[in-house]
Scaffold this active site. Structure first.
Site, PDB file in Angstrom:
ATOM      1  N   ARG A 159     -11.813   3.376  11.129  1.00 23.18           N
ATOM      2  CA  ARG A 159     -12.872   3.085  10.326  1.00 23.18           C
ATOM      3  C   ARG A 159     -13.217   1.502  10.616  1.00 23.18           C
ATOM      4  O   ARG A 159     -12.370   0.737  10.334  1.00 23.18           O
ATOM      5  CB  ARG A 159     -12.436   3.517   9.029  1.00 23.18           C
ATOM      6  CG  ARG A 159     -13.639   4.018   8.193  1.00 23.18           C
ATOM      7  CD  ARG A 159     -13.217   4.283   6.795  1.00 23.18           C
ATOM      8  NE  ARG A 159     -13.112   3.047   5.915  1.00 23.18           N
ATOM      9  CZ  ARG A 159     -12.073   2.706   5.377  1.00 23.18           C
ATOM     10  NH1 ARG A 159     -11.040   3.346   5.050  1.00 23.18           N
ATOM     11  NH2 ARG A 159     -12.070   1.401   4.785  1.00 23.18           N
TER      12      ARG A 159
ATOM     13  N   ASP B  28     -15.697  -1.066   8.395  1.00 19.57           N
ATOM     14  CA  ASP B  28     -16.520  -1.291   7.182  1.00 19.57           C
ATOM     15  C   ASP B  28     -17.667  -2.395   7.522  1.00 19.57           C
ATOM     16  O   ASP B  28     -17.236  -3.521   7.920  1.00 19.57           O
ATOM     17  CB  ASP B  28     -15.582  -1.703   6.198  1.00 19.57           C
ATOM     18  CG  ASP B  28     -14.424  -0.654   5.735  1.00 19.57           C
ATOM     19  OD1 ASP B  28     -14.818   0.519   5.989  1.00 19.57           O
ATOM     20  OD2 ASP B  28     -13.388  -1.008   5.122  1.00 19.57           O
TER      21      ASP B  28
ATOM     22  N   TYR C  33      -9.531   4.413  -5.022  1.00 17.85           N
ATOM     23  CA  TYR C  33      -8.352   5.471  -5.103  1.00 17.85           C
ATOM     24  C   TYR C  33      -8.216   5.944  -6.601  1.00 17.85           C
ATOM     25  O   TYR C  33      -7.914   7.315  -6.867  1.00 17.85           O
ATOM     26  CB  TYR C  33      -7.170   4.736  -4.903  1.00 17.85           C
ATOM     27  CG  TYR C  33      -7.031   4.119  -3.562  1.00 17.85           C
ATOM     28  CD1 TYR C  33      -7.179   5.020  -2.497  1.00 17.85           C
ATOM     29  CD2 TYR C  33      -6.882   2.737  -3.345  1.00 17.85           C
ATOM     30  CE1 TYR C  33      -7.054   4.345  -1.014  1.00 17.85           C
ATOM     31  CE2 TYR C  33      -6.862   2.040  -1.923  1.00 17.85           C
ATOM     32  CZ  TYR C  33      -6.841   3.185  -0.786  1.00 17.85           C
ATOM     33  OH  TYR C  33      -6.976   2.474   0.480  1.00 17.85           O
TER      34      TYR C  33
ATOM     35  N   ASN D 262     -10.130  -0.703  10.016  1.00 25.26           N
ATOM     36  CA  ASN D 262      -8.830  -0.003   9.511  1.00 25.26           C
ATOM     37  C   ASN D 262      -8.279   0.898  10.650  1.00 25.26           C
ATOM     38  O   ASN D 262      -9.011   1.875  11.114  1.00 25.26           O
ATOM     39  CB  ASN D 262      -9.192   0.769   8.424  1.00 25.26           C
ATOM     40  CG  ASN D 262      -9.825  -0.141   7.424  1.00 25.26           C
ATOM     41  OD1 ASN D 262      -9.158  -0.764   6.585  1.00 25.26           O
ATOM     42  ND2 ASN D 262     -11.221  -0.248   7.148  1.00 25.26           N
TER      43      ASN D 262
ATOM     44  N   GLY E 275      -6.836   5.577   5.050  1.00 28.33           N
ATOM     45  CA  GLY E 275      -6.479   6.625   3.922  1.00 28.33           C
ATOM     46  C   GLY E 275      -6.750   7.983   4.438  1.00 28.33           C
ATOM     47  O   GLY E 275      -8.037   8.286   4.943  1.00 28.33           O
TER      48      GLY E 275
ATOM     49  N   GLU F 233       0.934  -1.395   0.104  1.00 30.75           N
ATOM     50  CA  GLU F 233       0.227  -0.006  -0.014  1.00 30.75           C
ATOM     51  C   GLU F 233       0.710   1.422  -0.066  1.00 30.75           C
ATOM     52  O   GLU F 233       0.336   2.303   0.381  1.00 30.75           O
ATOM     53  CB  GLU F 233      -0.832   0.031   1.146  1.00 30.75           C
ATOM     54  CG  GLU F 233      -2.157  -1.006   1.287  1.00 30.75           C
ATOM     55  CD  GLU F 233      -2.905  -1.214   2.291  1.00 30.75           C
ATOM     56  OE1 GLU F 233      -3.740  -0.307   2.307  1.00 30.75           O
ATOM     57  OE2 GLU F 233      -2.823  -2.128   3.323  1.00 30.75           O
TER      58      GLU F 233
ATOM     59  N   GLU G 175     -14.309  -5.497   8.410  1.00 29.83           N
ATOM     60  CA  GLU G 175     -13.007  -5.069   9.029  1.00 29.83           C
ATOM     61  C   GLU G 175     -12.894  -3.930   9.566  1.00 29.83           C
ATOM     62  O   GLU G 175     -13.805  -3.053   9.497  1.00 29.83           O
ATOM     63  CB  GLU G 175     -11.946  -5.335   7.735  1.00 29.83           C
ATOM     64  CG  GLU G 175     -12.191  -4.487   6.752  1.00 29.83           C
ATOM     65  CD  GLU G 175     -11.157  -4.645   5.542  1.00 29.83           C
ATOM     66  OE1 GLU G 175      -9.951  -4.282   5.843  1.00 29.83           O
ATOM     67  OE2 GLU G 175     -11.340  -5.176   4.694  1.00 29.83           O
TER      68      GLU G 175
ATOM     69  N   SER H 203      -6.843  -2.167   1.395  1.00 26.25           N
ATOM     70  CA  SER H 203      -7.073  -1.536   0.190  1.00 26.25           C
ATOM     71  C   SER H 203      -7.603  -2.567  -0.773  1.00 26.25           C
ATOM     72  O   SER H 203      -7.289  -2.327  -2.158  1.00 26.25           O
ATOM     73  CB  SER H 203      -5.641  -0.845  -0.293  1.00 26.25           C
ATOM     74  OG  SER H 203      -5.361   0.408   0.602  1.00 26.25           O
TER      75      SER H 203
END
Length: 305
Positions: free
Chosen positions: A251, A253, A212, A268, A272, A18, A266, A146
C-alpha cells in the site's frame, strides 16, 4: 479448481511496537484461510523464534507481522536462507520500505514527488529546521509504522519535545514538510491497483487511534477524484512501489495538496488486515471479498526476485 497451498504458516504477533495490530491481522488472515479450506498454522515468532518456525516445516509463509522484525527485511532474509516462500516484498524492498528517509531518497533520485525532510538530533537547531520546512511540520520515527511516535508541530518551541517523543521509538528521527490537503491510499496486489481511498478524520490527523480504534474515521470509496486523476494517482503509486523493488502486495500513502498535486508519504510492504484496515476495504470495493483477497496474497508467495 482448488489449489494445494501445502503447509501454510501465518506469522503474526512478534515483539515490535505494532504487536497488537499484528495479532489482529493474523487472526483475520487465519480465519479467512480456514474458511477457504487451507488449514493454516498460526505462529508467533516472539514465542517460538526461527527454530520453532523451521520445526513446523512450512511450504509457504503468510507474513502478517508489522513493524521491525517482520516488515524490515530481517525476516525475509531468514526465510530466504531457510528456502521458505513467503508473501510480500523481498529483502531489499522490505528494508527500504521500512526506512522512510531512504525511501524518500530513492523517490527523489527518480523525480517522484515526496515532501522534503530533515534528519533530527537532540542538539539540532530547531529554528533552522522550521525555517527550512515551514510550519506546521511533521516529526516521525524513521522506522516505525501505524503513525507511532508521530507529532504535528506548530511551533519551534514544541519541536524538541516532538523529537523526544519520536526518539522513544527509534534512534533515527525525521522532520517532514507538512502537506495541507487530502490523504489518499492506494493498495496494490500483483499487477493490479485497487481503487484509491480518501481518508477523512474528524480530528484532522490519521493517528493510531483513528486508524485502529475510532469508528468516526471516514473512508471514501469512491474517493471523489475524477477518473483521470485517479488513474494518475494509481500510476504514481505503482511507480513509487516499483522504485524500491516492491512485489506481491502493499500500500502507498499519498497527500494531495490544495493545488491538486500528489505527494508520496510512504510505502507499506505488510499492510494491516484488521477490520479497520484499508487494503480489505479497497478490495471489497473492487468486488474481492476478504477470503478471496487473502488467497490472492498467499498466491504471491515465492514470486519475489
Amino acid at each position: 479448481m482448488t489449489v494445494d497451498h501445502g503447509r501454510v504458516v501465518v506469522l503474526y504477533g512478534g515483539d515490535s511496537a505494532e504487536r497488537e495490530v499484528s495479532l489482529k491481522s493474523g487472526e483475520a488472515v487465519l480465519g479467512a484461510l480456514e474458511r477457504s479450506g487451507v488449514a493454516p498454522i498460526g505462529f508467533d515468532p516472539a514465542e517460538g523464534g526461527l527454530t520453532g518456525l523451521e520445526a513446523l516445516a512450512p511450504d509457504r509463509v503468510f507474513i502478517a507481522l508489522h513493524g521491525r522484525g517482520g516488515e524490515d527485511g530481517t525476516l525475509q532474509g531468514a526465510l530466504e536462507l531457510l528456502g521458505i516462500p513467503y508473501t510480500g516484498s523481498g529483502v531489499l524492498a522490505s528494508a527500504l520500505g521500512m526506512d522512510k528517509q531512504r525511501t524518500k531518497l530513492v523517490w527523489q533520485a527518480l523525480g517522484l514527488p515526496t515532501p522534503e525532510c530533515v534528519m533530527l538530533k537532540a542538539d539540532a537547531d530547531w529554528q533552522a529546521v522550521v525555517e527550512r520546512l515551514g510550519l506546521p511540520l511533521i516529526v516521525k520515527p524513521v522506522h516505525e509504522g501505524s503513525t507511532l511516535g508521530i507529532t504535528i508541530v506548530d511551533s519551534a518551541e514544541t519541536l524538541a519535545s516532538a523529537y523526544r517523543d519520536a526518539a522513544r521509538y527509534d534512534t533515527r528521527v525525521m522532520a517532514e514538510r507538512f502537506i495541507q490537503g487530502e490523504e489518499y491510499t492506494v493498495s496494490l496486489i500483483g499487477d493490479e491497483e485497487l481503487p484509491a481511498i480518501r481518508v477523512e478524520v474528524p480530528g484532522g490527523f490519521y493517528d493510531y487511534e483513528a486508524k485502529y480504534l475510532s469508528d468516526e474515521t471516514l473512508y471514501h470509496l469512491p474517493c471523489g477524484l475524477s477518473e483521470t486523476e485517479e488513474r494518475r494517482l494509481a500510476e504514481l503509486c505503482r511507480a513509487a512501489f516499483e522504485a524500491i523493488g516492491c512485489q506481491g502486495w502493499g500500500r502507498v500513502d499519498v497527500m494531495r495538496d490544495e493545488q491538486g498535486r500528489f505527494w508520496l508519504l510512504e510505502v507499506n510492504t505488510v499492510p494491516g488486515m484488521t477490520d479497520h484496515s484499508l487494503v480489505p476495504q479497497a478490495a471489497a470495493h473492487a468486488g474481492i471479498d476478504f477470503d478471496a483477497l487473502v488467497l490472492r496474497i498467499l498466491d504471491t508467495a515465492g514470486r519475489c526476485d
